[in-house]
Design an enzyme around this catalytic site. Structure first.
Site, PDB file in Angstrom:
ATOM      1  N   GLN B 126      67.563  68.934 100.108  1.00 11.83           N
ATOM      2  CA  GLN B 126      69.055  69.399 100.646  1.00 11.83           C
ATOM      3  C   GLN B 126      69.833  68.386 101.000  1.00 11.83           C
ATOM      4  O   GLN B 126      69.306  66.876 101.345  1.00 11.83           O
ATOM      5  CB  GLN B 126      68.609  69.375 102.303  1.00 11.83           C
ATOM      6  CG  GLN B 126      69.405  70.556 103.019  1.00 11.83           C
ATOM      7  CD  GLN B 126      68.471  69.750 104.675  1.00 11.83           C
ATOM      8  OE1 GLN B 126      68.436  69.000 105.446  1.00 11.83           O
ATOM      9  NE2 GLN B 126      68.674  71.335 105.197  1.00 11.83           N
ATOM     10  N   GLY B 127      70.644  68.447 100.707  1.00 11.88           N
ATOM     11  CA  GLY B 127      71.373  66.961 100.785  1.00 11.88           C
ATOM     12  C   GLY B 127      72.339  67.200 101.632  1.00 11.88           C
ATOM     13  O   GLY B 127      74.121  67.742 101.490  1.00 11.88           O
ATOM     14  N   SER B 129      72.628  64.619 104.973  1.00 12.09           N
ATOM     15  CA  SER B 129      72.552  63.443 105.542  1.00 12.09           C
ATOM     16  C   SER B 129      73.257  62.328 103.962  1.00 12.09           C
ATOM     17  O   SER B 129      73.152  62.444 103.462  1.00 12.09           O
ATOM     18  CB  SER B 129      71.896  62.803 106.123  1.00 12.09           C
ATOM     19  OG  SER B 129      70.628  63.705 106.807  1.00 12.09           O
ATOM     20  N   SER B 161      64.828  64.386 101.482  1.00 10.94           N
ATOM     21  CA  SER B 161      63.782  64.400 101.420  1.00 10.94           C
ATOM     22  C   SER B 161      63.332  64.924  99.780  1.00 10.94           C
ATOM     23  O   SER B 161      63.933  66.449  99.601  1.00 10.94           O
ATOM     24  CB  SER B 161      62.834  65.541 101.950  1.00 10.94           C
ATOM     25  OG  SER B 161      63.208  64.955 103.493  1.00 10.94           O
ATOM     26  N   GLU B 244      65.770  77.710 110.571  1.00 12.44           N
ATOM     27  CA  GLU B 244      65.276  76.214 110.592  1.00 12.44           C
ATOM     28  C   GLU B 244      64.885  75.970 111.792  1.00 12.44           C
ATOM     29  O   GLU B 244      63.729  74.868 112.423  1.00 12.44           O
ATOM     30  CB  GLU B 244      65.309  74.640 110.486  1.00 12.44           C
ATOM     31  CG  GLU B 244      65.927  74.139 108.014  1.00 12.44           C
ATOM     32  CD  GLU B 244      65.832  72.965 108.170  1.00 12.44           C
ATOM     33  OE1 GLU B 244      67.081  72.610 108.664  1.00 12.44           O
ATOM     34  OE2 GLU B 244      64.797  71.967 107.309  1.00 12.44           O
ATOM     35  N   SER B 366      68.570  64.732 115.954  1.00  6.29           N
ATOM     36  CA  SER B 366      67.498  64.501 116.826  1.00  6.29           C
ATOM     37  C   SER B 366      67.463  64.856 117.596  1.00  6.29           C
ATOM     38  O   SER B 366      68.464  66.034 118.208  1.00  6.29           O
ATOM     39  CB  SER B 366      68.665  62.977 117.306  1.00  6.29           C
ATOM     40  OG  SER B 366      68.924  62.861 117.528  1.00  6.29           O
ATOM     41  N   GLU B 368      67.856  64.278 121.071  1.00  7.25           N
ATOM     42  CA  GLU B 368      69.158  63.970 121.760  1.00  7.25           C
ATOM     43  C   GLU B 368      70.227  65.711 120.892  1.00  7.25           C
ATOM     44  O   GLU B 368      70.525  65.820 122.385  1.00  7.25           O
ATOM     45  CB  GLU B 368      70.404  62.884 121.572  1.00  7.25           C
ATOM     46  CG  GLU B 368      69.369  61.506 122.590  1.00  7.25           C
ATOM     47  CD  GLU B 368      67.527  61.432 121.743  1.00  7.25           C
ATOM     48  OE1 GLU B 368      68.245  61.622 120.551  1.00  7.25           O
ATOM     49  OE2 GLU B 368      67.100  60.441 122.084  1.00  7.25           O
TER      50      GLU B 368
END
Ligand SMILES: Cc1cc2nc3c(=O)[nH]c(=O)nc-3n(C[C@H](O)[C@H](O)[C@H](O)COP(=O)(O)OP(=O)(O)OC[C@H]3O[C@@H](n4cnc5c(N)ncnc54)[C@H](O)[C@@H]3O)c2cc1C
Lengths: 316, 382
Positions: B126-127, B129, B161, B244, B366, B368
């Protein structure tokens, strides 16, 4: 998988919410504190009108779920009356309700009601319980009083589990309300020219408390199902619920108070009443640490029923 | 109410456990170690699952699945994650790459990619970030420049990943620089062998072959590689994230390790400090809580009314559980003699869980970001 209370139970919960509101809502606890002697006369007719005394939670699934929904609605208004204990009254014997008690200083928020109580220790020992006169005004005691116990027949597992579980539904109702009040307050109260709700530090406190509340809701449904389906570890499930509910209450009320600021301690805010009258449910029959200790003792090395609770299923 | 998933799901669980017991090496702790045998074990296991019709059970029959019920899918997620994900990286292809291609792919893309995923033969990465676009993903800068009938993509992805082992990349990049940064993003399905792609592994706590940097230098893509309309990439990304939502059943591994603890420690269990066993009991309750919150989201998804706030509550509960349970489990192994065979396997599994858990509240967005989502729906509902 059915993860919600049945429609009838949900409807019943909503009717109860409305009926208690019509009878005074938040004012009921205030009136009971001002004049403890009248609380029974003020509250029992409302419950009777709802058909609460015809409910037999152990008879079938729908009635047990309806009883849970009623407890939750009572919690929403901090109804100063032991609804959960009364709904758990054992089938045998001539009792008005069932209380779970600890073996040191058995006590319950049942002062001045003149009802006939059955009690159960966490070991299943049954008792006939007599409430002593209230030791202090409700403002300090929250209607908690000592019980004198006379040994009686053992209480069965499902009755014990139910008597642990239903009060957690009442506590859940209080957590619902505390969250609702706090969200409303931070949206309304302005500081630095904006609602408190716009600060991330405020938002994150709310979300942490809300995660606790929804977690209790799911565990409460699970504990009820465990009783309904006659599972042998229903008491473990009830204690697991209780441990989570009491921990959640600590967090939810801490956040609720914090975000209300000074006004939250005053009688003019509902949160102060909720907070004070949640105390007996959180402390009795066992507080957080004692509940967890009891749960740990019972789990032994067996653990808690779940995906990997049979001994052969863990290592691979 | 009924919290029983039924005999069908129980049977599936038994079958999966039996397959794991017989086909996955006893010491398997994930595919991303220094030992190539681990990756090979995962690849073999995926092919086997595929042969037995278990890899893409949830997919529609048209694409080689059998439309498994949401609870069967839940059981698969739980059994796989509990046993250190023996599908390795391929869970992503099954969980979200395939389903997204089903919804947005052209017939050619579907014919090219779906059977390969269903056979258990292809690893995707998964590209998304980038060094300067993490939580604020929409600010990403990797750009596709128009060139004749295609585009040239240049930029850098990070934290990708499985990129060293992947054959394909689900690549998000900018195809136009409109004022609103969420607009002008597009998705391309790009082979990792395309000229101009360079992958550099990043050695990290989660294992040496997990995180990577991916450099793109004038990588040629065409209309045929675009997934969904050009400029609509952000919408597709939101769908990917919704797949997800309940993607990884972290609670299942926590539950398994917690239940394994007294078994692995044998007589030493009762010698642990009472307070530590109390924390263990608390973690078991928290694991149940996270599992029930996951079921709540699955149930809502089934009924088509899941709110972002509900999914976020689950994500917050489960990622915290991952970390808190890892700390308690580390204390448990720290306080015992783990030289025996089962105990030492247990210790290695716990240590692996701990190393992974540290990233639970950052990976896939995250905690948050989850709290922001959740507080939005909490406060908007008033
Ligand atoms: C194990 C792992 C696997 C991953 N795999 C992939 C992958 O395959 N593909 C991919 O594209 N990405 C992947 N990622 C990247 C992941 O999506 C990002 O790490 C994540 O979105 C956070 O971005 P960041 O690390 O740049 O942190 P930043 O965005 O720099 O944030 C750092 C921290 O700041 C805080 N923060 C940030 N913004 C806010 C805010 N608005 N309010 C409050 N706090 C804030 C949060 O605590 C956050 O953790 C992976 C990450 C990990 C750890």
């Amino acid at each position: 998988m059915i993860l919600e209370l049945c429609e009838e139970a949900q409807d019943f919960g909503r009717s109860a919410l409305g009926a208690i509101e019509a009878a005074g809502g938040d004012r009921l606890v205030q009136a009971a504190e001002a004049d403890p002697a009248q609380r029974q006369a003020a509250i029992e007719p409302v419950l009777a009108g709802l058909g609460a005394w015809q409910l037999e939670p152990r008879r079938n699934l729908e009635e047990m779920e309806a009883a849970a929904a009623l407890c939750r609605s009572a919690g929403h208004w901090a109804l100063p009356y032991p609804v959960a204990a009364r709904l758990c009254r054992p089938a045998a014997g001539d009792f008005d309700g069932l209380l779970v008690v600890s073996d040191v200083e058995p006590a319950a928020p049942v002062a001045g009601l003149g009802l006939r109580w059955a009690a159960a220790g966490l070991d299943g020992q049954g008792y006939a319980a007599t409430a002593r006169p209230a030791p202090a005004a409700p403002r300090r005691s929250a209607f908690v009083t000592r019980l004198d116990l006379q040994p009686a027949a053992r209480v069965d597992t499902a009755d014990l589990a139910l008597a642990l579980t239903l009060p957690c539904w009442t506590l859940l109702g209080m957590l619902d309300r505390a969250m609702a009040l706090t969200c409303a307050y931070v949206l309304e109260r302005q500081q630095f020219g904006q609602p408190l709700a716009s600060f991330q530090g405020v938002q994150f406190q709310l979300t942490d408390a809300e995660v606790e509340r929804v977690g209790v809701e799911e565990l409460a449904k699970y504990a009820l199902w465990s009783i309904e389906s006659g599972r042998p570890d229903a008491v473990d499930d009830a204690l697991a619920l209780r441990a989570a509910a009491v921990e959640a209450a600590e967090i939810v009320f801490r956040v609720a108070h914090q975000l209300h600021g000074a006004i939250g301690f005053c009688d003019e805010t509902t949160i102060s009443w909720m907070s004070r009258y949640s105390a007996p449910l959180r402390r009795l029959p066992l507080g957080l640490t004692a509940t967890r200790t009891e749960l740990t003792r019972r789990l032994g090395r067996q653990g808690l029923a779940g995906l990997f609770s049979s001994p052969s299923s863990t290592s691979q | 109410m009924d919290f029983d998933m039924g005999d069908g799901v129980a049977g599936l669980r038994t079958r999966l456990r039996e397959l794991i017991r017989t086909e996955v090496p006893e010491d398997y702790l994930g595919a991303f170690t220094d030992d190539p045998a681990d990756l090979e074990a995962a690849q073999r296991f995926c092919r086997l699952l595929a042969e037995q019709g278990l890899l893409c059970m949830a997919w529609p029959e048209e694409w080689g699945g059998r439309g498994a019920s949401p609870w069967e899918q839940t059981a698969v997620r739980e059994e796989m994650w509990a046993h250190h994900e023996p599908r390795g990286a391929q869970y992503m292809g099954v969980n979200w790459v395939g389903p997204t291609i089903m919804r947005h792919g052209t017939p050619e893309q579907q014919r090219q990619h779906l059977p390969a995923i269903a056979r258990g033969e292809v690893i995707w990465c998964q590209g998304f970030s980038e060094p300067n676009a993490g939580s604020d993903l929409a600010s990403l800068q990797t750009a596709a420049r128009r060139d004749g009938d295609g585009w040239r993509v240049s930029g850098q992805k990070i934290w990708t990943s499985y990129a060293t082992m992947a054959q394909w990349c689900f690549l998000l990049c900018r195809t136009s620089s409109e004022a609103k940064k969420q607009r002008g993003l597009s998705i391309f399905l790009v082979p990792m062998t395309a000229p101009g792609i360079e992958v550099r592994p990043i050695r990290a706590m989660m294992g040496p072959h997990h995180l990577n940097e991916v450099f793109l230098d004038d990588v040629w893509v065409t209309e045929a590689d675009a997934l969904g309309p050009i400029g609509e990439g952000w919408t597709v990304v939101q769908e990917v994230l919704s797949f997800e939502r309940v993607g990884i059943a972290r609670y299942a591994r926590c539950e398994r390790l917690l239940q394994w603890a007294p078994v692995a420690l044998g007589d030493q269990w009762e010698a642990l400090p009472e307070e530590l066993r109390g924390s263990w009991a608390r973690m078991l309750v928290r694991a149940r809580r996270a599992r029930l919150l996951a079921y709540r989201v699955v149930d809502m998804q089934n009924r088509g009314r899941v709110h972002p706030g509900d999914a976020a509550a689950y994500r917050i509960a489960v990622t915290r559980l991952d970390q808190e349970s890892a700390e308690v489990l580390m204390e448990i192994v720290g306080g015992a003699d783990t030289s025996g065979e089962d105990a030492s396997r247990f210790r290695r599994a716990v240590e692996d869980h701990w190393r992974y858990s540290v990233s639970a509240t950052v990976a896939s967005g995250s905690i948050e970001m989850q709290r922001i989502l959740m507080s939005r729906s909490l406060l908007a509902a008033r």
